[in-house]
Design a protein around this motif. Structure first.
Motif, mmCIF file in Angstrom:
data_model
loop_
_atom_site.group_PDB
_atom_site.id
_atom_site.type_symbol
_atom_site.label_atom_id
_atom_site.label_comp_id
_atom_site.label_asym_id
_atom_site.label_seq_id
_atom_site.Cartn_x
_atom_site.Cartn_y
_atom_site.Cartn_z
ATOM 1 N N LEU A 117 -13.007 -4.916 -8.421
ATOM 2 C CA LEU A 117 -12.718 -4.149 -6.902
ATOM 3 C C LEU A 117 -13.017 -5.352 -6.695
ATOM 4 O O LEU A 117 -12.933 -6.527 -6.571
ATOM 5 N N GLN A 118 -12.252 -5.158 -5.375
ATOM 6 C CA GLN A 118 -11.996 -6.235 -3.883
ATOM 7 C C GLN A 118 -11.387 -5.047 -2.661
ATOM 8 O O GLN A 118 -11.707 -3.525 -2.503
ATOM 9 N N MET A 119 -12.415 -5.669 -1.738
ATOM 10 C CA MET A 119 -12.628 -5.268 -0.440
ATOM 11 C C MET A 119 -11.863 -6.469 0.794
ATOM 12 O O MET A 119 -12.730 -7.618 0.347
ATOM 13 N N PRO A 120 -11.196 -5.938 1.149
ATOM 14 C CA PRO A 120 -10.354 -7.038 2.133
ATOM 15 C C PRO A 120 -10.639 -7.251 3.906
ATOM 16 O O PRO A 120 -11.681 -6.231 4.231
ATOM 17 N N VAL A 121 -10.691 -8.707 3.617
ATOM 18 C CA VAL A 121 -11.350 -8.685 5.376
ATOM 19 C C VAL A 121 -10.664 -9.663 6.046
ATOM 20 O O VAL A 121 -10.802 -10.675 4.916
ATOM 21 N N HIS A 122 -10.494 -9.293 7.073
ATOM 22 C CA HIS A 122 -9.168 -10.641 7.491
ATOM 23 C C HIS A 122 -9.933 -11.178 9.072
ATOM 24 O O HIS A 122 -11.260 -10.863 9.801
ATOM 25 N N ILE A 123 -9.825 -12.685 9.411
ATOM 26 C CA ILE A 123 -10.838 -13.590 9.580
ATOM 27 C C ILE A 123 -9.613 -14.033 10.977
ATOM 28 O O ILE A 123 -8.941 -14.871 10.182
ATOM 29 N N THR A 124 -10.017 -13.834 11.693
ATOM 30 C CA THR A 124 -9.015 -14.391 12.713
ATOM 31 C C THR A 124 -9.508 -16.095 13.802
ATOM 32 O O THR A 124 -10.738 -15.646 14.613
ATOM 33 N N VAL A 125 -8.911 -17.222 13.523
ATOM 34 C CA VAL A 125 -9.669 -18.236 14.255
ATOM 35 C C VAL A 125 -8.967 -19.182 15.352
ATOM 36 O O VAL A 125 -8.257 -18.778 14.977
ATOM 37 N N HIS A 126 -9.891 -18.553 16.257
ATOM 38 C CA HIS A 126 -9.234 -18.888 18.118
ATOM 39 C C HIS A 126 -8.913 -21.011 17.853
ATOM 40 O O HIS A 126 -10.457 -20.931 17.733
#
Length: 221
Positions: A117-126
């Motif tokens: 299984l895979q669970m996506p996570v989005h990371i935004t670096v400011h």
């Protein structure tokens, strides 16, 4: 995708200049009750140079990996595009992924992954300059308000000083009223002295304006 009720196979076809490319296939699993793999937050925002942690919740399946979408995977410790990755197993069903030394280039999609299984996570670096902290806002407010406060205090001090000077001038430095003194000359006769004292008595009681003839001079010989 909303209101998903059953598991299914999906594909995302790629488009290349020469025509359709190899599609990316994935399987979506729909289960009743708790999912076999999930994350606490699926979208993370962090400033450059800071750290962020992602909690992966699973059903005891191991090992839990942290992967970059279509990129490298880390099982224990490692780096992905310069960002340091550390995986900690705090509880039996919770694994924490700690990302540090993040840069803007690390913005993108990542996966909390087990064997199946895979669970996506989005990371935004400011950028750091894009983020204004509460303490920075307070310092900015003080910086703009301080000159105004000092100006008000200066006005109050000047006003108080002028009032004090006016009081001292009126109370201690006011000139003596005209006609309240008599200069005597000693060569005057006794009769003239009696007349002078009578004039002095009138000057102290009479409030009307007096002429120069109201003054009597006595000179001592």
């Amino acid at each position: 995708m909303e209101d998903v009720r059953e598991s299914n196979q999906f594909s995302c076809p790629a488009v290349i200049p020469s025509g359709p490319g190899q599609p990316d296939n994935f399987s979506l699993e729909v289960t009743a009750g708790r999912p076999r793999l999930s994350v606490q937050r699926q979208i993370e925002n962090v400033s450059e140079g800071k750290s962020v942690s992602v909690s992966c919740i699973h059903q005891g399946e191991a090992p839990v990996q942290w992967c970059q979408l279509h990129g490298l995977c880390v099982t224990d410790r490692g780096t992905i595009d310069g960002a340091e990755v550390e995986i900690r197993h705090h509880q039996e069903h919770v694994t924490t992924v700690i990302l540090s030394k993040l840069k803007m280039k690390n913005t993108g999609w990542y996966l909390c992954s087990t064997r199946q299984l895979q669970m996506p996570v989005h990371i935004t670096v400011h950028n750091r300059t894009d983020e204004i902290t509460p303490s920075a806002r307070n310092r900015t407010a003080v910086f703009f308000l301080l000159p105004v406060i000092l100006e008000i205090l200066l006005i109050i001090i000047i006003y108080s000083a002028l009032k004090l000077l006016t009081f001292i001038k009126e109370r201690f430095l006011s000139p003596a009223e005209e006609g309240q003194y008599v200069m005597m000359h000693g060569e005057q006769s006794p009769h003239a002295c009696e007349e002078a004292y009578e004039i002095m008595a009138e000057l102290t009681t009479n409030t009307e304006p007096r002429s120069e003839s109201d003054y009597v001079n006595f000179r001592e010989t």
